[in-house]
Motif scaffolding. Structure first.
Motif, PDB file in Angstrom:
ATOM      1  N   GLY A 199       0.738  -1.241   0.000  1.00 30.52           N
ATOM      2  CA  GLY A 199       0.000   0.000   0.000  1.00 30.52           C
ATOM      3  C   GLY A 199       0.768   1.291   0.000  1.00 30.52           C
ATOM      4  N   VAL A 200       2.103   1.281  -0.152  1.00 29.87           N
ATOM      5  CA  VAL A 200       2.794   2.562  -0.235  1.00 29.87           C
ATOM      6  C   VAL A 200       2.406   3.271  -1.531  1.00 29.87           C
ATOM      7  CG1 VAL A 200       5.040   3.693  -0.415  1.00 29.87           C
ATOM      8  CG2 VAL A 200       4.696   1.868   1.240  1.00 29.87           C
ATOM      9  N   VAL A 201       2.457   2.562  -2.644  1.00 33.14           N
ATOM     10  CA  VAL A 201       2.023   3.099  -3.937  1.00 33.14           C
ATOM     11  C   VAL A 201       1.056   2.114  -4.567  1.00 33.14           C
ATOM     12  CG1 VAL A 201       2.735   3.638  -6.307  1.00 33.14           C
ATOM     13  CG2 VAL A 201       4.119   4.437  -4.382  1.00 33.14           C
ATOM     14  N   GLU A 202      -0.128   2.592  -4.928  1.00 36.22           N
ATOM     15  CA  GLU A 202      -1.087   1.766  -5.646  1.00 36.22           C
ATOM     16  C   GLU A 202      -1.701   2.590  -6.772  1.00 36.22           C
ATOM     17  OE1 GLU A 202      -4.002  -0.231  -3.273  1.00 36.22           O
ATOM     18  OE2 GLU A 202      -2.602  -0.601  -1.620  1.00 36.22           O
ATOM     19  N   LEU A 203      -1.586   2.082  -7.986  1.00 33.26           N
ATOM     20  CA  LEU A 203      -2.195   2.709  -9.155  1.00 33.26           C
ATOM     21  C   LEU A 203      -3.269   1.782  -9.708  1.00 33.26           C
ATOM     22  CD1 LEU A 203       0.894   4.091 -11.144  1.00 33.26           C
ATOM     23  CD2 LEU A 203      -0.380   5.183  -9.304  1.00 33.26           C
ATOM     24  N   HIS A 204      -4.430   2.349  -9.998  1.00 33.49           N
ATOM     25  CA  HIS A 204      -5.547   1.569 -10.518  1.00 33.49           C
ATOM     26  C   HIS A 204      -6.099   2.253 -11.772  1.00 33.49           C
ATOM     27  CE1 HIS A 204      -5.521  -0.736  -6.791  1.00 33.49           C
ATOM     28  NE2 HIS A 204      -5.573   0.392  -6.107  1.00 33.49           N
ATOM     29  N   GLY A 205      -5.910   1.597 -12.912  1.00 31.76           N
ATOM     30  CA  GLY A 205      -6.495   2.085 -14.158  1.00 31.76           C
ATOM     31  C   GLY A 205      -6.029   3.470 -14.566  1.00 31.76           C
ATOM     32  N   LEU A 227      -1.305   6.920  -2.349  1.00 31.70           N
ATOM     33  CA  LEU A 227       0.027   7.030  -1.766  1.00 31.70           C
ATOM     34  C   LEU A 227      -0.115   6.869  -0.266  1.00 31.70           C
ATOM     35  CD1 LEU A 227       3.068   7.635  -2.037  1.00 31.70           C
ATOM     36  CD2 LEU A 227       2.516  10.073  -1.848  1.00 31.70           C
ATOM     37  N   GLY A 228       0.421   5.786   0.256  1.00 32.82           N
ATOM     38  CA  GLY A 228       0.249   5.499   1.676  1.00 32.82           C
ATOM     39  C   GLY A 228      -1.212   5.355   2.057  1.00 32.82           C
ATOM     40  N   GLY A 229      -2.022   4.847   1.125  1.00 32.09           N
ATOM     41  CA  GLY A 229      -3.438   4.638   1.374  1.00 32.09           C
ATOM     42  C   GLY A 229      -4.317   5.851   1.141  1.00 32.09           C
ATOM     43  N   GLU A 230      -3.709   6.991   0.812  1.00 30.74           N
ATOM     44  CA  GLU A 230      -4.474   8.223   0.602  1.00 30.74           C
ATOM     45  C   GLU A 230      -4.587   8.524  -0.893  1.00 30.74           C
ATOM     46  OE1 GLU A 230      -4.562  12.859   2.186  1.00 30.74           O
ATOM     47  OE2 GLU A 230      -2.829  11.570   2.605  1.00 30.74           O
ATOM     48  N   THR A 263      13.460  15.001   4.423  1.00 31.67           N
ATOM     49  CA  THR A 263      12.097  15.089   4.950  1.00 31.67           C
ATOM     50  C   THR A 263      11.558  13.745   5.418  1.00 31.67           C
ATOM     51  OG1 THR A 263      11.156  14.806   2.729  1.00 31.67           O
ATOM     52  CG2 THR A 263      11.528  17.076   3.488  1.00 31.67           C
ATOM     53  N   GLU A 264      12.377  12.694   5.358  1.00 39.31           N
ATOM     54  CA  GLU A 264      11.930  11.339   5.719  1.00 39.31           C
ATOM     55  C   GLU A 264      10.671  10.970   4.929  1.00 39.31           C
ATOM     56  OE1 GLU A 264      13.508   9.214   7.692  1.00 39.31           O
ATOM     57  OE2 GLU A 264      15.118  10.631   8.118  1.00 39.31           O
ATOM     58  N   PRO A 265      10.761  10.956   3.601  1.00 38.23           N
ATOM     59  CA  PRO A 265       9.570  10.765   2.767  1.00 38.23           C
ATOM     60  C   PRO A 265       9.094   9.319   2.718  1.00 38.23           C
ATOM     61  CG  PRO A 265      11.513  10.847   1.384  1.00 38.23           C
ATOM     62  CD  PRO A 265      11.985  11.135   2.786  1.00 38.23           C
ATOM     63  N   ASP A 266       7.868   9.141   2.200  1.00 39.51           N
ATOM     64  CA  ASP A 266       7.320   7.792   2.013  1.00 39.51           C
ATOM     65  C   ASP A 266       8.126   7.018   0.977  1.00 39.51           C
ATOM     66  OD1 ASP A 266       5.356   8.540   3.761  1.00 39.51           O
ATOM     67  OD2 ASP A 266       3.762   8.704   2.265  1.00 39.51           O
TER      68      ASP A 266
END
Length: 238
Positions: A11-17, A75-78, A169-172
């Protein structure tokens, strides 16, 4: 360095369609034609493809530099695919660390001042900015070069400054777009070695490249062609 648990966190990165269509008058060009992909926490993924394959468009969407025509980006579920430009600017500043081919350093500023820039935009205090910038430079092996300006550094050192800036910035995720494209072989190996170390420490890294030798350093390769993911394979580099 001891490797962390290699099991990715979903779930850090999820792309759908994801589709991206560029329009100029009556002319349309579909750069991405329905991308589905997922990258878990701690993964090191290389997106590889030739010029015109859609990888730059995909990078821009992953980096929230552009928005899809259709589809959902989590991105991170958002869901960031429907955010306003102001919201996306915050995401880019705090949650994504960028490393570009051209370094994008300000020639007039010493290394630590270049590294602190994302923290300036985030409103971090001056003392904390310097402390975190110096710590990031130490992490990439440039603790003795914090006061050097870009013109006083080699290409490989400048790219390490850029990596430190991405980390501060300690990014995702760390999003590296052709990070070795302007480097000689020795500097390329040094930068890729640094990305290896960051991966082993648990960082999520997405590397955009057209070079198979560079992509082979990642744990997983996604091949993109004509706007579609055509292959998704684990590699034995890590």
């Amino acid at each position: 360095m001891t490797a962390v648990d290699e099991t990715p966190i979903a779930g850090v990165v999820e792309l759908h369609g994801i589709r991206k269509v560029y329009r100029s008058g009556s002319i349309e060009f579909e750069a991405l034609r329905g991308i589905d992909m997922s990258i878990g926490g701690g993964e090191y993924v290389a997106v590889i493809g030739p010029s015109g394959s859609g990888k730059s468009t995909l990078m821009n969407i992953l980096g929230c530099l552009d928005v899809p025509t259709e589809g959902q980006y989590l991105l991170g579920g958002e869901d960031v695919s429907t955010m306003s430009e102001a919201q996306l600017a915050v995401v880019r500043n705090k949650r994504i660390g960028f490393v570009f081919q051209q370094f994008n350093l300000l020639a007039s500023l010493p290394a630590w001042r270049n590294v602190e820039l994302p923290l300036v935009y985030a409103g971090t205090s001056k003392a904390e900015r310097r402390a975190r910038a110096v710590a990031a430079l130490e992490r990439v092996g440039l603790g003795d070069r914090v006061e050097n300006r870009p013109g006083e550094l080699s290409g490989g050192q400048q790219q390490r400054v850029a990596v430190a800036r991405a980390l501060v910035t300690e990014p995702d995720i760390i999003l590296a777009d052709e990070p070795t494209g302007n480097l000689d072989s020795e500097s390329t190996e040094a930068v890729l070695g640094l990305l290896d170390e960051l991966h082993l420490s648990g960082r999520t890294i997405v590397l955009i490249t057209h070079e198979h030798e560079v992509a082979a350093r990642a744990g997983r390769n996604l091949t993109i062609k004509d706007g579609l993911i055509t292959a998704d394979a684990l590699v034995g580099a890590q």
